[in-house]
Design a protein around this motif. Structure first.
Motif: not given
Lengths: 352, 352
Positions: B144-157
């Motif tokens: 969930m935090l990964q998706a929240l950090a993505a800002d609509g772009g690609p999710a950070p690994p």
């Protein structure tokens, strides 16, 4: 009380630390009442690693002649058919002759214990690649001893137990790739493991063994979100075991069940042993605190067999600094289990 | 030195032990400088479990207002859109409203730390089934935090690190069935994990991190006899990481590498951290000595995030006997990591 029969200790792979730790356990007094099964030249070479002047070796014809060995001499029986020149093998190098010799020692020891000449077998480490190079198709001791116990009939179901002072683990699968291990986690395999584990724990003196079953998947499948083996295979096998009167519980999340079973003076374990689905789920916690005290016990054989829980350590073979602690613990465990078979009063670990 | 920004601590699932351990950590003094993100009624109910007269709660509008809370009062920010009547939820029961509320708190905390209002996020345990019941499609905080950090772009690994005083483990795969986890152990996934682990360890103050890589199969495949992922996937990824200047070694046998990395005053670890292929290979050793001191750190996010390494403990929720030790350790770790980001002098564990 009748005289105790000796224990047979195989020398293991001649290029590894096996012969050295066997001599060291003997010199340290941990191998009293043991007869070594091995090659005289190999054992002499190992003795020179342990003591500058070596250790006298008394070759005897059978385990029953143990008392013929002079005080301080290591009693050795020599199987027929050992390859010549073994003592010239290079330390730490895979060698087909060493593999063949290791296998002959195991065969000889198994025959001796089955003939009633010895109370138990303790095996020093062998090297799987050396076995394979010798054309011996077993991945390890456990499978080889299982075949030797079959007498040409069906092989008895056996399981590997790893035990130290805090934790006892019985494995459903062992020497398979993780992918094949998952396939091998079947209802029958889990139920059979529970039966073997329960019977063994009772024979070891635990009156009502509390057995925890670890799941296969993270969080034991989290209700099916991360895999269905728990619901489809493991839980039904646990239920069937319970119906047979076995106190089996789980499947529990693999990452916390070992901690719950850990038994120390300050943390009483919730369970007497844990059944693990894979080699590493079970062995990681047993080995985490150090391999010195870990012992491998083969359950399901018609005789007692233990071994240290480490390998041939080719990287330090021949250097004279191998530690015999795990082999000594394996000898102690074999002695207790073999005695218990006669006396039925021995208790396993601290369990009630 | 500039004033320290507060840490945000989410309340977790309202039906679990999350709110209780948050209050307990606060009362025990471990949550100084923290602002809780949660529901006032839920936090009041939890406070009554910890102290007969409860604990005063100071609702503030934003983390920056932490100093407006009177001494002894727990500072709380309340996200918009929390479901009504949460404090009436039943302890230990999966509830969609609790899942939705837990998710709102995480979103609010992530937004706050990304806006620079807070130094780090510490999350109390959530319940995956409650999240799912609320229609939230993440198996856990990390995703969930990964998706929240993505800002609509690609999710950070991102990768999960579990750490206690003795051992630090970074996982290649987490919340997948074991079968799917094996498929997910790819060259890219292993190499990416090594890059993330190395960068994180350097940021945490280890100048030249020594990273051990655990294999996937028993004995790390025993030269291909028990699986080929080590030869086909893991070893090439380790070699590629080394070519990038990362001190990665292995793959080693999973059952002994954690023991080798274990770092205590009497046993110096050979490695600064271990990369493990599966959830349970990595978590079994971290948790074996007890979960109290274990902390979960998400690596790869654009902010610091830690959590305790246990779950909602529905079985003891509402009883007033949950232990805040792991949450307190998570808060301490977050504070160190967040401070280090500014000061670059913090060291992780005992490693040189």
């Amino acid at each position: 009380m009748m005289a105790r029969r000796p224990l047979l200790v195989t020398m293991g792979d001649a290029a590894g630390i096996g012969p050295e730790i066997v001599v060291r356990a003997f010199v340290e007094g941990a191998a009293k009442g043991c007869v070594v099964v091995g090659d005289p030249g190999v054992m002499q070479r190992a003795a020179a690693l342990v003591r500058p002047l070596g250790v006298p070796i008394a070759v005897i014809d059978s385990p029953g002649e143990i008392d013929l060995a002079p005080p301080g001499a290591l009693p050795l029986v020599v199987p027929s058919g050992l390859p010549p020149g073994l003592a010239a093998c290079r330390w730490g190098v895979v060698d087909a002759a060493c593999g063949a010799a290791a296998a002959r020692c195991i065969e000889h020891a198994a025959a001796g214990v089955r003939a009633g000449e010895a109370a138990a077998v303790v095996t020093a480490p062998i090297h799987k690649e050396a076995l394979a190079a010798a054309g011996i198709g077993y991945p390890g001791h456990t499978e080889m001893l299982q075949a030797l116990a079959a007498d040409g009939g069906p092989a008895p179901p056996v399981r590997m137990m790893l035990a130290n002072d805090e934790l006892r683990v019985v494995l459903v699968t062992i020497h398979l790739s993780l992918r094949r291990a998952i396939d091998a986690v079947t209802y029958d395999a889990v139920l059979q493991t529970l039966r073997i584990a329960d019977a063994a724990a009772r024979r070891f003196g635990v009156a009502a063994p509390r057995i925890a079953v670890a799941g296969l998947n993270p969080h034991a499948g989290e209700g099916g979100l991360f895999g269905d083996e728990e619901q489809r295979v493991i839980a039904p096998a646990v239920a069937a075991a319970c119906a047979e009167g076995i106190d089996a519980r789980g499947p529990f999340a693999p990452d916390t069940v070992f901690m719950r079973a850990r038994d120390t003076p300050s943390h009483r374990g919730e369970f007497d042993l844990v059944v693990a689905m894979t080699h590493d789920h079970g062995l990681i916690p047993v080995k985490y605190l150090g391999v010195e005290s870990g012992v491998n016990v083969t359950l399901g054989l018609p005789f007692v067999r233990t071994s240290p829980d480490h390998g041939t350590a080719f990287d330090i073979a021949g250097l004279g600094r191998a530690d015999a602690a795990s082999l000594s613990a394996a000898i102690r465990m074999a002695r207790r289990l073999a005695a218990e078979r006669a006396l039925e009063v021995i208790r396993l670990g601290r369990s009630p």
